[in-house]
Design a protein around this motif. Structure first.
Motif, PDB file in Angstrom:
ATOM      1  N   LEU A   1      -0.147 -19.908   8.940  1.00  0.00           N
ATOM      2  CA  LEU A   1       0.037 -18.743   8.072  1.00  0.00           C
ATOM      3  C   LEU A   1       0.211 -17.486   8.925  1.00  0.00           C
ATOM      4  N   TYR A   2       1.268 -16.703   8.626  1.00  0.00           N
ATOM      5  CA  TYR A   2       1.550 -15.465   9.354  1.00  0.00           C
ATOM      6  C   TYR A   2       1.461 -14.287   8.391  1.00  0.00           C
ATOM      7  N   VAL A   3       1.097 -13.133   8.950  1.00  0.00           N
ATOM      8  CA  VAL A   3       1.115 -11.893   8.182  1.00  0.00           C
ATOM      9  C   VAL A   3       2.041 -10.925   8.904  1.00  0.00           C
ATOM     10  N   GLY A   4       2.932 -10.300   8.141  1.00  0.00           N
ATOM     11  CA  GLY A   4       3.846  -9.297   8.683  1.00  0.00           C
ATOM     12  C   GLY A   4       3.484  -7.932   8.136  1.00  0.00           C
ATOM     13  N   THR A   5       3.472  -6.916   9.005  1.00  0.00           N
ATOM     14  CA  THR A   5       3.139  -5.551   8.603  1.00  0.00           C
ATOM     15  C   THR A   5       4.348  -4.658   8.829  1.00  0.00           C
ATOM     16  N   THR A   6       4.669  -3.831   7.825  1.00  0.00           N
ATOM     17  CA  THR A   6       5.803  -2.914   7.950  1.00  0.00           C
ATOM     18  C   THR A   6       5.428  -1.589   7.318  1.00  0.00           C
ATOM     19  N   GLY A   7       5.871  -0.495   7.934  1.00  0.00           N
ATOM     20  CA  GLY A   7       5.661   0.818   7.338  1.00  0.00           C
ATOM     21  C   GLY A   7       6.604   1.016   6.161  1.00  0.00           C
ATOM     22  N   ASN A   8       6.124   1.680   5.114  1.00  0.00           N
ATOM     23  CA  ASN A   8       6.938   1.836   3.911  1.00  0.00           C
ATOM     24  C   ASN A   8       7.973   2.940   4.025  1.00  0.00           C
ATOM     25  N   ASN A   9       7.763   3.901   4.910  1.00  0.00           N
ATOM     26  CA  ASN A   9       8.728   5.014   5.042  1.00  0.00           C
ATOM     27  C   ASN A   9       8.810   5.432   6.503  1.00  0.00           C
ATOM     28  N   ASP A  10       9.092   4.460   7.381  1.00  0.00           N
ATOM     29  CA  ASP A  10       9.099   4.719   8.818  1.00  0.00           C
ATOM     30  C   ASP A  10      10.197   5.683   9.238  1.00  0.00           C
ATOM     31  N   THR A  11      11.235   5.828   8.420  1.00  0.00           N
ATOM     32  CA  THR A  11      12.344   6.707   8.803  1.00  0.00           C
ATOM     33  C   THR A  11      12.238   8.070   8.135  1.00  0.00           C
ATOM     34  N   GLY A  12      11.103   8.367   7.507  1.00  0.00           N
ATOM     35  CA  GLY A  12      10.939   9.648   6.844  1.00  0.00           C
ATOM     36  C   GLY A  12      11.435   9.666   5.421  1.00  0.00           C
ATOM     37  N   GLY A  13      12.022   8.587   4.969  1.00  0.00           N
ATOM     38  CA  GLY A  13      12.490   8.504   3.588  1.00  0.00           C
ATOM     39  C   GLY A  13      11.801   7.353   2.883  1.00  0.00           C
ATOM     40  N   PHE A  14      12.588   6.437   2.305  1.00  0.00           N
ATOM     41  CA  PHE A  14      12.014   5.304   1.597  1.00  0.00           C
ATOM     42  C   PHE A  14      12.425   3.985   2.232  1.00  0.00           C
ATOM     43  N   ILE A  15      12.984   4.023   3.429  1.00  0.00           N
ATOM     44  CA  ILE A  15      13.423   2.796   4.097  1.00  0.00           C
ATOM     45  C   ILE A  15      12.263   2.234   4.906  1.00  0.00           C
ATOM     46  N   PRO A  16      11.898   0.975   4.703  1.00  0.00           N
ATOM     47  CA  PRO A  16      10.773   0.413   5.460  1.00  0.00           C
ATOM     48  C   PRO A  16      11.147   0.202   6.915  1.00  0.00           C
ATOM     49  N   GLY A  17      10.131   0.122   7.749  1.00  0.00           N
ATOM     50  CA  GLY A  17      10.355  -0.108   9.169  1.00  0.00           C
ATOM     51  C   GLY A  17      10.491  -1.585   9.474  1.00  0.00           C
ATOM     52  N   PRO A  18      10.645  -1.931  10.758  1.00  0.00           N
ATOM     53  CA  PRO A  18      10.714  -3.344  11.146  1.00  0.00           C
ATOM     54  C   PRO A  18       9.387  -4.046  10.869  1.00  0.00           C
ATOM     55  N   ILE A  19       9.450  -5.373  10.752  1.00  0.00           N
ATOM     56  CA  ILE A  19       8.257  -6.161  10.449  1.00  0.00           C
ATOM     57  C   ILE A  19       7.691  -6.715  11.754  1.00  0.00           C
TER      58      ILE A  19
ATOM     59  N   GLY B   1       0.817  -1.192   0.000  1.00  0.00           N
ATOM     60  CA  GLY B   1       0.000   0.000   0.000  1.00  0.00           C
ATOM     61  C   GLY B   1       0.852   1.244   0.000  1.00  0.00           C
ATOM     62  N   VAL B   2       0.234   2.407   0.192  1.00  0.00           N
ATOM     63  CA  VAL B   2       0.975   3.659   0.197  1.00  0.00           C
ATOM     64  C   VAL B   2       1.836   3.773   1.440  1.00  0.00           C
ATOM     65  N   ASN B   3       1.252   3.473   2.611  1.00  0.00           N
ATOM     66  CA  ASN B   3       1.971   3.647   3.869  1.00  0.00           C
ATOM     67  C   ASN B   3       2.446   2.344   4.479  1.00  0.00           C
ATOM     68  N   GLU B   4       1.792   1.234   4.139  1.00  0.00           N
ATOM     69  CA  GLU B   4       2.122  -0.050   4.750  1.00  0.00           C
ATOM     70  C   GLU B   4       2.268  -1.125   3.679  1.00  0.00           C
ATOM     71  N   THR B   5       3.036  -2.153   4.029  1.00  0.00           N
ATOM     72  CA  THR B   5       3.127  -3.354   3.207  1.00  0.00           C
ATOM     73  C   THR B   5       2.806  -4.543   4.098  1.00  0.00           C
ATOM     74  N   ARG B   6       2.024  -5.484   3.563  1.00  0.00           N
ATOM     75  CA  ARG B   6       1.716  -6.705   4.304  1.00  0.00           C
ATOM     76  C   ARG B   6       2.328  -7.892   3.580  1.00  0.00           C
TER      77      ARG B   6
END
Length: 872
Positions: A323-341, A309-314
């Motif tokens: 079955l597990y689902v992991g959620t991470t922010g797409n720009n948690d550091t204010g740039g383009f680096i994703p956050g932890p899962i 998605g725009v802000n999150e990736t699953r």
């Protein structure tokens, strides 16, 4: 060339290929990007098979008709959609290929032309091709036309010197606009440019070992290919002609590689050791287990799907535990680096799997919200997800007669949708007109309760407010729809009789250090923290309390961690007590040794006849530093100063006890002066050598009471010099070497050593309840035989079962065992007796145990006391 240089070179080649495809000729790349084709096909299927998705239940797995424990029990992979658009294929390990023409709801075998005795029923890879399919099996490659399979590129070679057959066990397949790739068992990657009719074996020295087994192939562009193999991950920038290892940081056998076509540079890998992610296009990798309580574990991951998605990736991943689902922010550091899962099990109790938790494949072919799951032993399963939906709005309490000082709570309301649903809260100020269109968020008001005096600003009297509750689950659609429930408006907020303190002006106090360290004014034991400059109109610092009939109460908060950015609600924080264990409510807080390594903030409550208001906490103090150590007895040397003998350097006694000791032996002249360091002599003992003959020795001891910080600095102490070093006596009958007489040294008055304290502290009493309410504080009354520190460890007691020598939670078989999971650690200074307060906020209900260990000022550790506890 070093391994690091080779990796960087490989990464540059991979990156160049990616940028070429993405930037130089975008119009030619888009039609042939395999990920985009797959996504377009999935969207097409979602439109044509929406009714099929409704056949699967929500919140549990449904056994697929015709694909079960006795028919296709081991599903390794799904492929589709094919033509017609409701056609999906399943590759099974022992039962050949199954086909569904109902979008995955019902299945039947399609094995015409496959010979079970040749290994053709062991299907490892499958891809849809128009109205047919290609299947990679233990017996080779096959093409499906109608309901019959035809061998492709199998049989004897017409010219063995120039082989064109694929007589290999095919483990993975990849089809691109310029050809096909096949990963085989113990043979690397083969390439075809004529739809599989002929194949070119891997060239010698192409960068991948000749005997490599390739379990998975994935692509970002038509030229950039990744291969998951038994020995790691490889990348190719020329569609499989040459390969470069790009798995730095990956451990275990790599089963699956998945390229994130929506987020450049991001690749996922599933291995026998768990889930890995690269945000550098494969140059480096990190293991993404997830934080405690939201972990996927370290078991095998064999299949990966993703929704961006725009802000999150699953990320959806199959494991041996479901079955597990992991959620991470797409720009948690204010740039383009994703956050932890952060991981979560989609169906917590695995309802419907019938014990077949070992999952091998996950695909989304039905409606975009239904998954096809492949298991080992249980066949295929369907799983549908639905978004959260608020059917009954949240309710506030209370809603009328509100004044500043009240706390209002909201319910979640009633929701439907795939479990588990998690809730977020936002309180809104709706102005003075009772109009929902005027509502705006109150900054920082994101809890389930809303404390009116802490959030209403000047002019808040007469305002209305409401709560907005947002529900989130694992529904795989983006961008996320804001699934919210909104309460009705409550208010208006009125003042108490006359003027309630703080309704107009309300600001936290500041803090100063009195009598701190003379050089830096840092807070140390013996100094005083002083609160000042608070504002709770009309009860304000500097205005005599009696003039406005105001009274003041101070609440000091002490935290084990933090340095200016810690909130007082941190689990390590507690109400500050003095050396006698009493709460401090005065304007000054006097620091003692029990406050070392803590930080402080202070809140002020101003009260008058109309009510009271409490400020937020002040800024945090510096960490309370320990006092610099001072020598009680100086260091001294024991032993005889002869060559080959042994001298011991006693560090002496210091107060307070240092955190660390360092020694350095020195060689001095015969008079004990002119000293210089002896290289490498830093131990507690030293053996004089021939170079020391005619010299004296001394030991320099450097002690530090706060090694983790620069303040206070280390302190040196030096021993008196030893006697003049002489050669060892010659045995009787041997020659005696005369010793050059040395000018006598004026003797140093010895310091009488103080016998160190070696007795451990004892518990005089330990009193604690057997159970407390979850979220409240646990009070433990401690009595010690001497002043010291009590280390408290709170552990959650989790039932498990043995797997080998390891105890694991959640297993259903194996010998019963117990896991002790540490959830909190705190230290308390105790003089005589003291009541300890342990916060249980955010801890779940259940069994716990408390480990209490006493330590005195000399570092002697007493026997640990273990208490059992239940949070209700």
């Amino acid at each position: 060339m070093s391994r690091r240089t080779r990796s960087l070179t490989a990464h540059m080649r991979v990156r160049d290929a990616y940028e070429t495809a993405q930037g130089r000729n975008e119009s030619t790349v888009r039609p042939v990007t395999l990920r985009r084709l797959a996504l377009l096909a999935t969207l097409l299927v979602s439109l044509l098979t929406a009714t099929a998705a409704q056949a699967f239940p929500d919140n549990q797995y449904l056994q697929l008709v015709g694909l079960d424990e006795t028919h296709g029990s081991w599903v390794r992979e799904y492929a589709g959609p094919a033509l017609p658009s409701t056609t999906v294929y399943a590759a099974t390990e022992d039962d050949g290929v199954y086909r569904s023409t109902t979008g995955g709801v019902s299945w039947a075998p399609v094995n015409g032309g496959l010979v079970q005795a040749h290994g053709d029923y062991h299907v490892r890879a499958i891809i849809a091709t128009g109205s047919g399919a290609l299947a990679g099996t233990e017996g080779g490659l096959f093409k499906l036309t109608g309901s019959s399979w035809t061998p492709l590129a199998q049989g004897d070679e017409a010219d063995p010197a120039h082989p064109k057959k694929l007589n290999r066990s095919v483990q993975s397949l990849l089809s691109g606009p310029t050809g096909m790739l096949a990963g085989v068992f113990n043979g690397g990657v083969y390439k075809s440019s004529d739809d599989g009719a002929t194949w070119t074996p891997p060239a010698p020295g192409n960068g991948m070992p000749a005997g490599e087994t390739v379990w998975s192939l994935s692509t970002l562009t038509q030229n950039l290919i990744y291969a998951a193999t038994s020995s790691g991950l490889y990348a190719s920038v020329d569609f499989g002609n040459s390969w470069t290892p790009v798995g730095d940081g990956i451990t275990g056998t790599t089963f699956r590689v998945f390229v994130d076509g929506d987020n450049p540079n991001i690749i996922y890998a599933g291995t026998s050791d768990g889930f890995f992610r690269s945000i550098t296009l494969g140059l480096t990798w990190t293991k993404e287990d997830g934080p405690p309580g939201h972990s996927i574990g370290s078991g095998p991951v064999r299949s990966i799907q993703q929704k961006a998605g725009v802000n999150e990736t699953r990320i959806y991943a199959t494991t041996n535990q479901g079955l597990y689902v992991g959620t991470t922010g797409n720009n948690d550091t204010g740039g383009f680096i994703p956050g932890p899962i952060s991981w979560r099990k989609i169906v917590p109790n695995d309802a419907g799997l019938n014990g077949h938790n070992e999952l091998w494949s996950v695909s989304s072919f039905i409606g975009g919200t239904a998954f096809l799951i492949g298991s080992h032993g249980g066949g295929g399963f369907g799983l549908t997800m639905t978004p959260p939906n608020n059917t009954v709005a949240p309710v506030l309490s209370p809603t009328v007669g509100l004044t500043v000082g009240d706390t209002v709570a909201t319910t979640n309301g009633t929701w439907t949708g795939t479990q588990t649903i998690e809730y977020e809260y936002q309180w809104q100020d709706c102005g003075t007109t009772n109009n929902a269109n005027n509502c705006v968020d109150v900054k920082g008001a994101t809890e389930k309760t809303f404390a009116l005096p802490d959030t209403l600003y000047s002019g808040g009297m007469g305002h209305y407010f409401r709560a907005v509750v947002t529900g989130k689950n694992d529904f795989p659609s983006f961008p996320m729809v804001p699934y919210t429930g909104k309460s009705t408006l409550a208010g208006p907020v009125g003042p108490a009789a006359n003027t309630v303190p703080g309704y107009g002006q309300h600001s936290a106090p500041s803090m100063v250090v009195l009598n701190g360290d003379p050089g830096n004014n840092f807070p140390i034991p013996g100094a005083t923290l002083h609160a000042q400059n608070w504002n709770i109109t009309p009860c304000t610092a500097g205005i005599p309390a009696g003039a406005l009939n105001c009274s003041y109460k101070f609440s000091w908060v002490r935290c084990l961690y933090g340095n200016g950015g810690v909130d007082e609600t941190d689990p390590s924080c507690e109400a500050a007590r003095n050396a006698q264990g009493l709460l401090v409510t005065t304007q000054d807080f006097h620091l003692t040794e029990q406050d070392i390594d803590h930080t402080f903030c202070v809140k002020v409550t101003g009260s008058n006849a109309n009510g009271a208001a409490t400020t937020t906490c002040s800024g945090f103090s510096n960490t309370i530093f320990p006092l610099a150590p001072a020598a009680v007895t100086a260091p001294f040397i024991e032993g005889t100063a002869i060559v080959g003998g042994s001298l011991s350097g006693n560090a002496g006694l210091w107060k307070p006890a240092p955190a660390s000791y360092k020694r350095q032996w020195q060689q001095c002249d015969a008079g004990g002066s002119g000293c210089s360091y002896i290289s490498g002599a830093t131990g507690a003992s030293y053996k004089p050598t021939a170079d020391d003959v005619g010299h004296t020795l001394r030991v320099l001891v450097t002690v530090d009471s706060n090694g983790a910080n620069k303040f206070p600095g280390p302190v040196d102490g030096v021993s008196a010099p030893s006697g003049v070093v002489a050669n060892a006596p010659v045995p009787p009958g041997g020659p005696v070497t005369p010793i050059t007489p040395v000018t006598p040294v004026t003797p140093v008055t010895p310091v009488t050593p103080v016998t160190p304290d070696a007795s451990a502290p004892l518990f005089k009493s330990v009193t604690a309840p057997a159970s407390v309410k979850a979220g409240s504080s646990l009070g433990i009354l401690i009595g010690l035989s001497e002043p010291g520190t009590v280390r408290v460890t709170l552990q959650q007691v989790v039932a498990g079962r043995k797997q080998g020598k390891t105890c694991k939670a959640g297993r259903k078989t194996g010998k019963k065992c117990t896991i002790y999971k540490t959830v909190k650690k705190q230290s308390f200074a105790v003089t005589g007796s003291r009541k300890l307060s342990i916060a249980t906020k955010k801890l779940s209900k259940g069994k716990y145990r408390v480990l209490i260990q006493p330590v005195d000022a000399a570092g002697n550790v007493g026997k640990t006391k273990i208490l059992n506890l239940r949070l209700k």
